[in-house]
Design a protein around this motif. Structure first.
Motif, PDB file in Angstrom:
ATOM      1  N   UNK A 152      46.485  13.895  15.039  1.00  0.00           N
ATOM      2  CA  UNK A 152      46.641  13.891  16.494  1.00  0.00           C
ATOM      3  C   UNK A 152      48.089  13.615  16.901  1.00  0.00           C
ATOM      4  N   UNK A 153      48.747  12.708  16.159  1.00  0.00           N
ATOM      5  CA  UNK A 153      50.143  12.412  16.463  1.00  0.00           C
ATOM      6  C   UNK A 153      51.033  13.617  16.228  1.00  0.00           C
ATOM      7  N   UNK A 154      50.777  14.308  15.153  1.00  0.00           N
ATOM      8  CA  UNK A 154      51.552  15.523  14.868  1.00  0.00           C
ATOM      9  C   UNK A 154      51.346  16.558  15.961  1.00  0.00           C
ATOM     10  N   UNK A 155      50.120  16.610  16.482  1.00  0.00           N
ATOM     11  CA  UNK A 155      49.841  17.583  17.528  1.00  0.00           C
ATOM     12  C   UNK A 155      50.553  17.277  18.837  1.00  0.00           C
ATOM     13  N   UNK A 156      50.671  15.983  19.185  1.00  0.00           N
ATOM     14  CA  UNK A 156      51.294  15.620  20.468  1.00  0.00           C
ATOM     15  C   UNK A 156      52.772  15.285  20.321  1.00  0.00           C
ATOM     16  N   UNK A 160      55.638  14.465  23.216  1.00  0.00           N
ATOM     17  CA  UNK A 160      56.289  13.159  23.285  1.00  0.00           C
ATOM     18  C   UNK A 160      57.811  13.318  23.291  1.00  0.00           C
ATOM     19  N   UNK A 161      58.332  14.242  22.488  1.00  0.00           N
ATOM     20  CA  UNK A 161      59.774  14.470  22.454  1.00  0.00           C
ATOM     21  C   UNK A 161      60.282  14.979  23.800  1.00  0.00           C
ATOM     22  N   UNK A 162      59.531  15.895  24.395  1.00  0.00           N
ATOM     23  CA  UNK A 162      59.936  16.406  25.713  1.00  0.00           C
ATOM     24  C   UNK A 162      59.884  15.284  26.755  1.00  0.00           C
ATOM     25  N   UNK A 163      58.817  14.470  26.706  1.00  0.00           N
ATOM     26  CA  UNK A 163      58.697  13.356  27.656  1.00  0.00           C
ATOM     27  C   UNK A 163      59.839  12.354  27.470  1.00  0.00           C
TER      28      UNK A 163
END
Length: 473
Positions: A152-156, A160-163
């Motif tokens: 799930x972390x890899x997917x988001x 997260x980087x854009x945010x």
């Protein structure tokens, strides 16, 4: 005719016989639970079933002509294909399926039973499957959860980087917005602290909007709404927790707007007297005439009684002088006024006065009032010089300044010695030498200059007041 009757009766008998058999069959079928009922009870299709039960196929197709061996083979292949069972074994005897082996979970055990009951030509299932007991220290669920979390972390991670990029950009935009706000309000707001507060408010608003956008981009919409909704509550809680700090901060804003004093003014607040050195967002720093430092909270300074001794240039001082009853009061007043008129530290407007204050036991007390410019002269030095010159002037004029009368008590009496012969004339008293005329200023008084410059210069190396902007500079 008789033959027709006999045939009709025979046909009626056969129909009655067939109807009874059908009725008994129907009753038997109604009393016996169907495979769907058993599957529903096992898999939890009813209202009281387990919500986590595994879904079961509606029907498992087998060739139209089934045998125990074909059913057994089909169920065996299904259980082995799932991988949920250890040493699975299926036996079918006249439509009754016997399941044995070990299941990894209870839900898979129920699933096997429901699947077997829905297989064609299976009338009953005897479930002998055992549920495997988990070891006491089983880390498999934790490892599985960590793997799922990693996926799930890899997917988001891209979101997260854009945010994060949006949050960093909003931070720099907030700083630029705060700086531009202070620059635009520079000519409209005189208080530097108020300009700083307005700039900080604009910067915080820009940053909060940026954080909200960053949370929306990362998919945390609910958290973003909670953040905006809880900002007021957080502010209220922080207001109660840091009430004193907030009160001092607000008082510093009001002090910078009202200007009750400036740097270098001699003030007295709640019994503390000193020259104003600095006003920060936390407190007001005073330097006393003794060279000590006093730091007072801004809330105390703003709410307290402030005496500003240097708010106006002129200040009045007074002192008392006593003359003898036999001396002329008017002459004494003239001599005192002549000293005040000629003194360099005393101003003529408002004019000084010398009035009779009271009658003592041995003196007539005169109260002398005079004004001086405290921006250029020291009140202590001018007072010393004026009193010294008044004393000199009255002494030169022959006006006595007696001490208060004292009563002497002799408990054992006063010894008296008789003199047989008095001298022809009393001995002459030594002549008093005329005192030299005293200057307006003396070595001890110096140049009568104010102490403000000296006190501030003596405390200019104080490092405790450095590092924070002065709000009333």
């Amino acid at each position: 005719m008789s033959r027709s009757i006999v045939c009709f009766r025979g046909l009626l008998f056969v129909l009655m016989l067939l109807g009874g058999v059908g009725a008994r069959t129907a009753v038997a079928q109604d009393d016996t639970p169907t495979a769907d009922d058993i599957a529903a009870e096992v898999t939890g299709d009813g209202q009281e079933g387990d919500k986590n039960a595994v879904q079961v196929a509606d029907e498992v197709q087998v060739d139209p002509i089934n045998s125990d061996q074909r059913i057994e083979t089909r169920l065996q292949e299904i259980m082995e294909a799932t991988g949920w069972f250890t040493d699975p074994e299926v036996k079918v005897d006249r439509g009754v399926a016997f399941l044995s082996g070990t299941s990894d979970t209870k839900s898979h055990r129920d699933w096997a039973e429901a699947t077997a009951i829905k297989t064609s030509d299976v009338v009953a299932v005897v479930n002998r499957l055992k549920v495997a007991e988990l070891p006491l220290w089983n880390f498999a669920p934790a490892i599985a959860s960590l793997k799922q979390l990693g996926r799930e972390t890899t997917g988001v991670l891209p979101l997260v980087l854009v945010a994060l990029a949006v949050a960093i950009l909003s931070y720099f935009l907030a700083r630029v917005g705060a700086g531009l706000t202070r620059w635009f309000t520079r000519s409209r707001i005189d208080s530097s602290l108020l300009r700083q507060v307005v700039g900080n408010v604009v910067g915080v608003l820009i940053f909060i909007i940026g954080v909200y956008v960053a949370l929306r981009v990362s998919g945390l919409t609910r958290l973003a709404v909670t953040l905006l909704g809880g900002t007021g509550l957080v502010g209220l809680a922080l207001g109660f927790a840091f009430r004193d700090i907030a009160e001092n901060y607000l008082a510093s804003i009001l002090i910078s707007l009202n200007h009750p004093f400036r740097v270098g003014d001699l003030i007295e607040v709640e019994g503390a007297k000193g020259f104003v050195r600095k006003v920060t967002t936390r407190g007001t720093v005073l330097n006393t005439l003794d060279g000590n430092q006093i730091q007072m909270p801004n809330s105390t300074v703003y709410k307290g009684k402030i005496i500003n001794y240097t708010a106006t240039p002129l200040s009045r001082r007074d002192f008392t002088v006593g003359i003898g009853f036999e001396d002329s009061i008017v002459e004494a007043q003239e001599f005192v006024m002549s000293v005040l008129d000629d003194h360099i530290g005393v101003v003529n407007d408002p004019a000084p006065i010398a009035i009779v204050e009271s009658l003592g036991s041995a003196t007539v007390n005169l109260r002398v009032y005079y004004w001086f410019d405290q921006t250029t002269h020291s009140p202590l030095k001018v007072s010393s010089s004026v009193i010294r010159l008044v004393k000199q002037k009255l002494t030169e004029a022959g006006i006595s300044m007696p001490d208060e009368a004292r009563e002497l008590v002799f408990p054992r009496g006063v010894p008296v010695q008789m003199v047989e012969q008095l001298p022809a004339a009393p001995p002459a008293l030594p002549e008093k030498s005329q005192p030299a005329e005293e200057p307006t200023t003396s070595v001890g008084e110096g140049d009568l200059g104010a102490e403000q410059t000296e006190v501030l210069r003596a405390t200019e190396d104080d490092e405790t007041v450095e590092g924070e902007a002065n709000l009333i500079a």
